[in-house]
Write a protein that holds these residues in place. Structure first.
Motif, PDB file in Angstrom:
ATOM      1  N   PHE A 111       7.962 -43.385  -2.346  1.00  0.00           N
ATOM      2  CA  PHE A 111       7.208 -44.555  -2.792  1.00  0.00           C
ATOM      3  C   PHE A 111       5.918 -44.096  -3.471  1.00  0.00           C
ATOM      4  O   PHE A 111       5.521 -44.616  -4.517  1.00  0.00           O
ATOM      5  CB  PHE A 111       6.896 -45.449  -1.589  1.00  0.00           C
ATOM      6  CG  PHE A 111       6.071 -46.662  -1.913  1.00  0.00           C
ATOM      7  CD1 PHE A 111       6.676 -47.881  -2.173  1.00  0.00           C
ATOM      8  CD2 PHE A 111       4.681 -46.604  -1.950  1.00  0.00           C
ATOM      9  CE1 PHE A 111       5.919 -49.009  -2.470  1.00  0.00           C
ATOM     10  CE2 PHE A 111       3.914 -47.717  -2.245  1.00  0.00           C
ATOM     11  CZ  PHE A 111       4.537 -48.923  -2.509  1.00  0.00           C
TER      12      PHE A 111
ATOM     13  N   PRO B  50       2.439 -46.405   0.857  1.00  0.00           N
ATOM     14  CA  PRO B  50       2.780 -47.812   1.123  1.00  0.00           C
ATOM     15  C   PRO B  50       1.779 -48.538   1.999  1.00  0.00           C
ATOM     16  O   PRO B  50       1.586 -49.743   1.847  1.00  0.00           O
ATOM     17  CB  PRO B  50       4.149 -47.723   1.808  1.00  0.00           C
ATOM     18  CG  PRO B  50       4.235 -46.334   2.327  1.00  0.00           C
ATOM     19  CD  PRO B  50       3.462 -45.491   1.375  1.00  0.00           C
TER      20      PRO B  50
ATOM     21  N   LEU C 290       2.962 -54.741   1.058  1.00  0.00           N
ATOM     22  CA  LEU C 290       4.332 -54.737   0.561  1.00  0.00           C
ATOM     23  C   LEU C 290       4.974 -56.099   0.786  1.00  0.00           C
ATOM     24  O   LEU C 290       5.283 -56.469   1.917  1.00  0.00           O
ATOM     25  CB  LEU C 290       5.148 -53.646   1.256  1.00  0.00           C
ATOM     26  CG  LEU C 290       4.795 -52.204   0.909  1.00  0.00           C
ATOM     27  CD1 LEU C 290       5.761 -51.257   1.587  1.00  0.00           C
ATOM     28  CD2 LEU C 290       4.809 -51.984  -0.583  1.00  0.00           C
TER      29      LEU C 290
ATOM     30  N   SER D 171       8.235 -58.723  -0.045  1.00  0.00           N
ATOM     31  CA  SER D 171       9.678 -58.489  -0.082  1.00  0.00           C
ATOM     32  C   SER D 171      10.164 -58.167  -1.491  1.00  0.00           C
ATOM     33  O   SER D 171      11.286 -57.694  -1.658  1.00  0.00           O
ATOM     34  CB  SER D 171      10.424 -59.716   0.454  1.00  0.00           C
ATOM     35  OG  SER D 171      10.123 -60.854  -0.338  1.00  0.00           O
ATOM     36  N   LYS D 172       9.332 -58.400  -2.498  1.00  0.00           N
ATOM     37  CA  LYS D 172       9.724 -58.146  -3.889  1.00  0.00           C
ATOM     38  C   LYS D 172       8.735 -57.204  -4.578  1.00  0.00           C
ATOM     39  O   LYS D 172       8.540 -57.278  -5.792  1.00  0.00           O
ATOM     40  CB  LYS D 172       9.792 -59.473  -4.665  1.00  0.00           C
ATOM     41  CG  LYS D 172      10.758 -60.495  -4.080  1.00  0.00           C
ATOM     42  CD  LYS D 172      12.205 -60.017  -4.137  1.00  0.00           C
ATOM     43  CE  LYS D 172      13.157 -61.080  -3.604  1.00  0.00           C
ATOM     44  NZ  LYS D 172      14.563 -60.623  -3.583  1.00  0.00           N
ATOM     45  N   TRP D 173       8.133 -56.299  -3.819  1.00  0.00           N
ATOM     46  CA  TRP D 173       7.144 -55.393  -4.399  1.00  0.00           C
ATOM     47  C   TRP D 173       7.720 -54.551  -5.528  1.00  0.00           C
ATOM     48  O   TRP D 173       7.003 -54.098  -6.426  1.00  0.00           O
ATOM     49  CB  TRP D 173       6.583 -54.461  -3.319  1.00  0.00           C
ATOM     50  CG  TRP D 173       7.605 -53.515  -2.740  1.00  0.00           C
ATOM     51  CD1 TRP D 173       8.324 -53.684  -1.611  1.00  0.00           C
ATOM     52  CD2 TRP D 173       8.024 -52.254  -3.287  1.00  0.00           C
ATOM     53  NE1 TRP D 173       9.178 -52.630  -1.396  1.00  0.00           N
ATOM     54  CE2 TRP D 173       9.011 -51.732  -2.413  1.00  0.00           C
ATOM     55  CE3 TRP D 173       7.678 -51.516  -4.412  1.00  0.00           C
ATOM     56  CZ2 TRP D 173       9.638 -50.514  -2.640  1.00  0.00           C
ATOM     57  CZ3 TRP D 173       8.304 -50.299  -4.641  1.00  0.00           C
ATOM     58  CH2 TRP D 173       9.270 -49.805  -3.763  1.00  0.00           C
ATOM     59  N   TYR D 174       9.039 -54.324  -5.479  1.00  0.00           N
ATOM     60  CA  TYR D 174       9.670 -53.385  -6.404  1.00  0.00           C
ATOM     61  C   TYR D 174      10.011 -53.994  -7.764  1.00  0.00           C
ATOM     62  O   TYR D 174      10.367 -53.268  -8.695  1.00  0.00           O
ATOM     63  CB  TYR D 174      10.956 -52.832  -5.781  1.00  0.00           C
ATOM     64  CG  TYR D 174      11.868 -53.885  -5.202  1.00  0.00           C
ATOM     65  CD1 TYR D 174      12.723 -54.618  -6.007  1.00  0.00           C
ATOM     66  CD2 TYR D 174      11.862 -54.153  -3.834  1.00  0.00           C
ATOM     67  CE1 TYR D 174      13.554 -55.582  -5.481  1.00  0.00           C
ATOM     68  CE2 TYR D 174      12.692 -55.117  -3.293  1.00  0.00           C
ATOM     69  CZ  TYR D 174      13.536 -55.825  -4.119  1.00  0.00           C
ATOM     70  OH  TYR D 174      14.355 -56.783  -3.591  1.00  0.00           O
TER      71      TYR D 174
ATOM     72  N   LEU E 126      15.683 -49.143  -5.818  1.00  0.00           N
ATOM     73  CA  LEU E 126      14.466 -49.761  -5.289  1.00  0.00           C
ATOM     74  C   LEU E 126      14.728 -50.480  -3.970  1.00  0.00           C
ATOM     75  O   LEU E 126      13.923 -50.406  -3.034  1.00  0.00           O
ATOM     76  CB  LEU E 126      13.888 -50.729  -6.319  1.00  0.00           C
ATOM     77  CG  LEU E 126      13.358 -50.088  -7.613  1.00  0.00           C
ATOM     78  CD1 LEU E 126      13.059 -51.163  -8.647  1.00  0.00           C
ATOM     79  CD2 LEU E 126      12.113 -49.256  -7.332  1.00  0.00           C
ATOM     80  N   LYS E 127      15.852 -51.165  -3.873  1.00  0.00           N
ATOM     81  CA  LYS E 127      16.163 -51.880  -2.633  1.00  0.00           C
ATOM     82  C   LYS E 127      16.466 -50.910  -1.494  1.00  0.00           C
ATOM     83  O   LYS E 127      16.136 -51.185  -0.329  1.00  0.00           O
ATOM     84  CB  LYS E 127      17.339 -52.826  -2.861  1.00  0.00           C
ATOM     85  CG  LYS E 127      16.985 -54.037  -3.721  1.00  0.00           C
ATOM     86  CD  LYS E 127      18.187 -54.961  -3.903  1.00  0.00           C
ATOM     87  CE  LYS E 127      17.811 -56.192  -4.726  1.00  0.00           C
ATOM     88  NZ  LYS E 127      18.967 -57.105  -4.915  1.00  0.00           N
TER      89      LYS E 127
ATOM     90  N   HIS F  62      13.161 -49.774  -0.325  1.00  0.00           N
ATOM     91  CA  HIS F  62      12.514 -50.865   0.408  1.00  0.00           C
ATOM     92  C   HIS F  62      13.079 -50.997   1.824  1.00  0.00           C
ATOM     93  O   HIS F  62      12.332 -51.255   2.778  1.00  0.00           O
ATOM     94  CB  HIS F  62      12.715 -52.175  -0.362  1.00  0.00           C
ATOM     95  CG  HIS F  62      12.169 -53.382   0.337  1.00  0.00           C
ATOM     96  ND1 HIS F  62      10.822 -53.578   0.544  1.00  0.00           N
ATOM     97  CD2 HIS F  62      12.786 -54.458   0.893  1.00  0.00           C
ATOM     98  CE1 HIS F  62      10.632 -54.722   1.190  1.00  0.00           C
ATOM     99  NE2 HIS F  62      11.809 -55.267   1.409  1.00  0.00           N
TER     100      HIS F  62
ATOM    101  N   LYS G  42      10.641 -50.838   6.064  1.00  0.00           N
ATOM    102  CA  LYS G  42      10.422 -52.006   6.912  1.00  0.00           C
ATOM    103  C   LYS G  42       9.497 -51.648   8.081  1.00  0.00           C
ATOM    104  O   LYS G  42       9.587 -50.561   8.660  1.00  0.00           O
ATOM    105  CB  LYS G  42      11.753 -52.526   7.449  1.00  0.00           C
ATOM    106  CG  LYS G  42      12.727 -52.995   6.371  1.00  0.00           C
ATOM    107  CD  LYS G  42      12.210 -54.249   5.683  1.00  0.00           C
ATOM    108  CE  LYS G  42      13.189 -54.774   4.644  1.00  0.00           C
ATOM    109  NZ  LYS G  42      14.422 -55.288   5.249  1.00  0.00           N
TER     110      LYS G  42
ATOM    111  N   ARG H  29      15.194 -50.947   9.796  1.00  0.00           N
ATOM    112  CA  ARG H  29      15.456 -49.830   8.885  1.00  0.00           C
ATOM    113  C   ARG H  29      16.840 -49.248   9.141  1.00  0.00           C
ATOM    114  O   ARG H  29      17.405 -49.446  10.223  1.00  0.00           O
ATOM    115  CB  ARG H  29      14.431 -48.708   9.109  1.00  0.00           C
ATOM    116  CG  ARG H  29      13.030 -49.027   8.706  1.00  0.00           C
ATOM    117  CD  ARG H  29      12.105 -47.846   9.036  1.00  0.00           C
ATOM    118  NE  ARG H  29      10.857 -48.330   9.605  1.00  0.00           N
ATOM    119  CZ  ARG H  29      10.183 -47.745  10.572  1.00  0.00           C
ATOM    120  NH1 ARG H  29      10.640 -46.621  11.104  1.00  0.00           N
ATOM    121  NH2 ARG H  29       9.064 -48.277  11.012  1.00  0.00           N
TER     122      ARG H  29
END
Length: 400
Positions: A230, A238, A243, A245-248, A260-261, A264, A268, A274
């Motif tokens: 990251f 991070p 962060l 849920s749509k930081w990426y 990216l997902k 992500h 968590k 995770r």
């Protein structure tokens, strides 16, 4: 007191065990790192010396001595340092992993402990990111996946690194392959003993359970590895970002959403959310490709045609029909490689009715090379099969 005032390095040319100091490589909170040549092998190694700047100093005779009142703490951490060496030597048996630091020996001298490692001409990922702050997805994948292989190897030995960060990843000069180093904070679960070398971490890359408490395990290393990349992707760790849920999404024009997902998922806050293993995390970066069959007359991949049917015939006893064993009678020259007989057990055969002959099919005339022609061959095979089955039944009834 400034750390460097206590971390007096051994002079170049000093002999340690079978090694001769050739160069000072660096100093840290736990000790000093040298490049040393093996006196007999003429090969370079890295020697890591235990000399914590806040607990000890070097006297005029090169001995490492604890400060007054620090003897117990010094001895305790020296034992942990030696455990790190034993752990890494054990992890490399029977064969080391190419993406993990390899410790080859540990020995005592000058009232302290030394670890001997393979010498790597390399730069840290932290140094590389200073020169080239942003990396593309292909480069990150090329380094991340070998590191995951190494991490999975360590985890298979019940060893958690617990301090993964850019400065603990080397990139070799020769082939640009990555190496995970410095297991000084590692945790080692053994059947009759649990060893935590030194409970330390780097806050910017540490998992939340390291910062606020909680159960630690493979998922802790997974978080730190994700935090490292990251940082390579965004330029900041991070925990210094909020962060969402749509930081990426702002990075989706440079990186695939799949990548990216997956990153992500490993970041968590709740460790239960995770991936719990390295292999589970790796699977998020890839998708299985659908099976295809290449047409011999075309470069276009098409879906595989359905397999021809399998006919199973129950028989009460083994016999011979025209010299062929009916236990596994293969119908030759029918174009149906999967059409075969399987003889059932005698008990099952008594309750089984005689098999009905498959219906015959009158095929239309098609080109043999076409798809329809393929099914014509199958139909002809079925007709041939029915004839052979009928003959087999006649022979069976004659001997019954």
């Amino acid at each position: 007191m400034h750390p460097d005032s206590n971390l007096t390095a051994l002079p170049v040319g000093t002999r340690l065990n079978e090694f001769i100091i050739r160069e000072l490589l660096g100093r840290g909170g736990v000790g000093i790192v040298y490049a040393a040549e093996h006196a007999m092998l003429n090969e370079l190694f890295v020697i890591k010396e235990y000399l914590p700047w806040d607990l000890a100093y070097r006297d005029a005779g090169d001995r490492v001595c604890p400060f007054p009142g620090m003897e117990q703490r010094f001895d305790y951490l020296r034992g942990k340092f030696l455990e790190e060496g034993r752990m890494l030597i054990d992890m490399a048996r029977p064969r080391g992993h190419p993406n993990l630091v390899e410790v080859t020996a540990a020995f005592r001298e000058n009232d302290t402990v030394y670890l001997c490692m393979r010498f790597e001409r390399a730069r840290t990922l932290a140094d590389l990111l200073l020169k080239k702050p942003k990396l593309n997805e292909a480069r990150i994948r090329a380094w991340l996946f070998p590191l995951l292989d190494g991490l999975a190897h360590a985890h298979s030995r019940n060893i958690w690194h617990r301090d993964i960060k850019p400065s603990n990843i080397l990139i070799r000069d020769a082939d640009h392959s990555p190496v995970l180093i410095d297991f000084g904070a590692a945790h080692w679960d053994r059947p009759n003993k649990t060893v935590t070398v030194i409970a330390q971490y780097t806050p910017d890359f540490a998992a939340p359970e390291q910062l606020i408490g909680g159960e630690k395990g493979p998922w802790t290393d997974i978080y730190s590895m994700a935090a490292t990349w990251f940082f390579a992707l965004t330029g900041s760790p991070p925990l210094s970002n909020e962060l969402s849920s749509k930081w990426y999404l702002p990075y989706s024009d440079q990186f695939s959403l799949l990548f990216l997902k997956a990153l992500h998922a490993a970041l968590k806050t709740d460790p239960h959310d995770r991936p719990q293993t390295v292999n589970a995390w790796r699977a998020l970066f890839t998708r299985p490709a659908p099976a295809v069959v290449q047409s011999p007359s075309s470069d276009v991949a098409t879906a595989a045609p359905p397999r021809p049917p399998v006919i199973v015939v129950s028989m009460q006893q083994q016999s011979s029909v025209w010299g062929m064993d009916t236990q596994a009678l293969t119908l030759a020259n029918t174009g149906l490689e999967d059409l075969y007989f399987v003889a059932a057990d005698e008990d099952d055969a008594e309750d089984s009715p005689p098999p009905a002959a498959p219906p015959t099919v009158t095929p239309p005339l098609f080109d043999n090379d076409s798809a329809a022609g393929h099914w014509v061959k199958i139909a002809i095979g079925l007709v041939s099969a029915s004839i052979i089955i009928a003959l087999a039944l006649v022979a069976w009834l004659q001997f019954a």
